[in-house]
Every structure is written in C-alpha cells, then in structure tokens.
Design a protein around this motif. Structure first.
Motif, mmCIF file in Angstrom:
data_model
loop_
_atom_site.group_PDB
_atom_site.id
_atom_site.type_symbol
_atom_site.label_atom_id
_atom_site.label_comp_id
_atom_site.label_asym_id
_atom_site.label_seq_id
_atom_site.Cartn_x
_atom_site.Cartn_y
_atom_site.Cartn_z
ATOM 1 N N VAL A 31 0.841 -1.194 0.000
ATOM 2 C CA VAL A 31 0.000 0.000 0.000
ATOM 3 C C VAL A 31 0.878 1.247 0.000
ATOM 4 C CG1 VAL A 31 -1.901 1.239 1.110
ATOM 5 C CG2 VAL A 31 -1.724 -1.246 1.372
ATOM 6 N N ASN A 32 0.773 2.039 -1.056
ATOM 7 C CA ASN A 32 1.394 3.363 -1.135
ATOM 8 C C ASN A 32 0.369 4.460 -0.893
ATOM 9 O OD1 ASN A 32 4.005 2.539 -1.859
ATOM 10 N ND2 ASN A 32 3.576 2.670 -4.048
ATOM 11 N N LEU A 40 3.129 6.616 0.858
ATOM 12 C CA LEU A 40 4.428 5.958 0.758
ATOM 13 C C LEU A 40 4.851 5.928 -0.707
ATOM 14 C CD1 LEU A 40 3.825 3.022 3.255
ATOM 15 C CD2 LEU A 40 5.045 5.172 3.657
ATOM 16 N N THR A 41 6.127 5.737 -0.946
ATOM 17 C CA THR A 41 6.606 5.731 -2.336
ATOM 18 C C THR A 41 7.158 4.383 -2.783
ATOM 19 O OG1 THR A 41 8.759 6.552 -1.622
ATOM 20 C CG2 THR A 41 7.137 8.191 -2.318
ATOM 21 N N HIS A 102 2.115 0.916 5.981
ATOM 22 C CA HIS A 102 2.182 1.436 7.346
ATOM 23 C C HIS A 102 1.766 0.366 8.347
ATOM 24 C CE1 HIS A 102 3.167 5.598 6.699
ATOM 25 N NE2 HIS A 102 2.195 5.758 5.820
ATOM 26 N N GLY A 103 2.289 0.500 9.540
ATOM 27 C CA GLY A 103 1.912 -0.367 10.643
ATOM 28 C C GLY A 103 1.733 0.459 11.899
ATOM 29 N N TYR A 104 1.249 -0.183 12.934
ATOM 30 C CA TYR A 104 1.036 0.484 14.211
ATOM 31 C C TYR A 104 1.437 -0.474 15.321
ATOM 32 C CZ TYR A 104 -1.341 2.194 18.359
ATOM 33 O OH TYR A 104 -1.619 2.614 19.635
ATOM 34 N N TYR A 113 0.157 -4.019 14.393
ATOM 35 C CA TYR A 113 -0.908 -4.207 13.419
ATOM 36 C C TYR A 113 -0.468 -3.663 12.058
ATOM 37 C CZ TYR A 113 -3.737 -4.570 17.648
ATOM 38 O OH TYR A 113 -4.235 -4.940 18.857
ATOM 39 N N TRP A 114 -0.941 -4.299 11.014
ATOM 40 C CA TRP A 114 -0.816 -3.727 9.682
ATOM 41 C C TRP A 114 -1.880 -2.649 9.546
ATOM 42 C CZ3 TRP A 114 -1.390 -8.745 6.349
ATOM 43 C CH2 TRP A 114 -0.290 -9.568 6.535
ATOM 44 N N ILE A 115 -1.599 -1.637 8.773
ATOM 45 C CA ILE A 115 -2.630 -0.651 8.454
ATOM 46 C C ILE A 115 -2.988 -0.831 6.986
ATOM 47 C CG2 ILE A 115 -3.226 1.780 8.311
ATOM 48 C CD1 ILE A 115 -1.341 2.280 10.649
ATOM 49 N N PRO A 116 -4.143 -1.426 6.715
ATOM 50 C CA PRO A 116 -4.576 -1.593 5.324
ATOM 51 C C PRO A 116 -5.083 -0.254 4.782
ATOM 52 C CG PRO A 116 -6.274 -2.380 6.793
ATOM 53 C CD PRO A 116 -5.109 -1.965 7.663
#
Length: 119
Positions: A31-32, A40-41, A102-104, A113-116
């Motif tokens: 995920v960008n 994100l790039t 991204h994650g948290y 956690y993953w951030i979808p």
C-alpha cells in the motif's frame, strides 16, 4: 583439553529452503496510496521486487501468488484472502505472507498491526 567446540552444534535451518513436497504460495500486500496516513513511495515496488526474487530463485509459480495493491488492499479483502488460503493450502504446502505499508505498534500491549487501505 580436547577441542569439542561445535561438536554438538546443529546447523541453522535455511529459512528459504522450502519443502518441495507441496506448493509454494505467496500472499503479498502493498500500500502506497493511503487516505488517512502519509503516502508511501516504495511499498508497492518493494512488494513487486520480492515477487520477482521468489519467482526467479525459489520455486514460486505465478499462479500461486495472490496480490493486493493500493485500492485493493482493504481490511475486508485481506481477510478474504486469509480465508482463501485457509481453504486452499494442503499438507506440505508453504505460504509466505508479506505486507509492505504502514503499521502500528500498541506500546501497552506490545502488539503490532498492519494498516490496510482505509477509506
């Protein structure tokens, strides 16, 4: 004193030495394009690069690779793919799951956690 160092040492397993009794499956999420988080790039590029390495060098066939990129990488779609693999995998099969995004980390519980993609 005789040299015994290493006598009982076990070889470390090769983490990429997959069993060839079954099939190798790969589930990749990248995920960008976040809506509520910083863009994100390289997340999707990194995910595609991993696919290239595993298909070129480690017996992963394209028909056994499932990807979710950007808009497709929703919580629902990720859970749907987990269910797909739970029903698809057979004894001896291998599954690699890769998330790039991204994650948290909850520092109280020390659970990450993953951030979808969140709309």
């Amino acid at each position: 004193m005789p040299e015994t160092r290493g006598r009982y040492r076990q070889e470390k397993p090769n983490l990429f030495s997959f069993s060839q009794k079954g099939k190798n499956y790969l589930f990749v999420v990248g995920v960008n394009k976040y809506v509520h988080f910083r863009q994100l790039t390289n997340a999707v590029k990194d995910a595609r690069d991993l696919i290239d390495v595993l298909t070129a060098n480690y017996h992963f066939e394209p028909e056994n690779i499932v990807t979710l990129f950007d808009e497709a990488a929703t919580r629902k779609n990720i859970f749907d793919k987990f269910e797909y693999f739970a029903n698809k995998l057979e004894k001896g099969d291998n599954l690699v799951i890769y998330f790039s995004g991204h994650g948290y980390l909850n520092t109280r519980t020390n659970i990450g956690y993953w951030i979808p993609l969140t709309l």
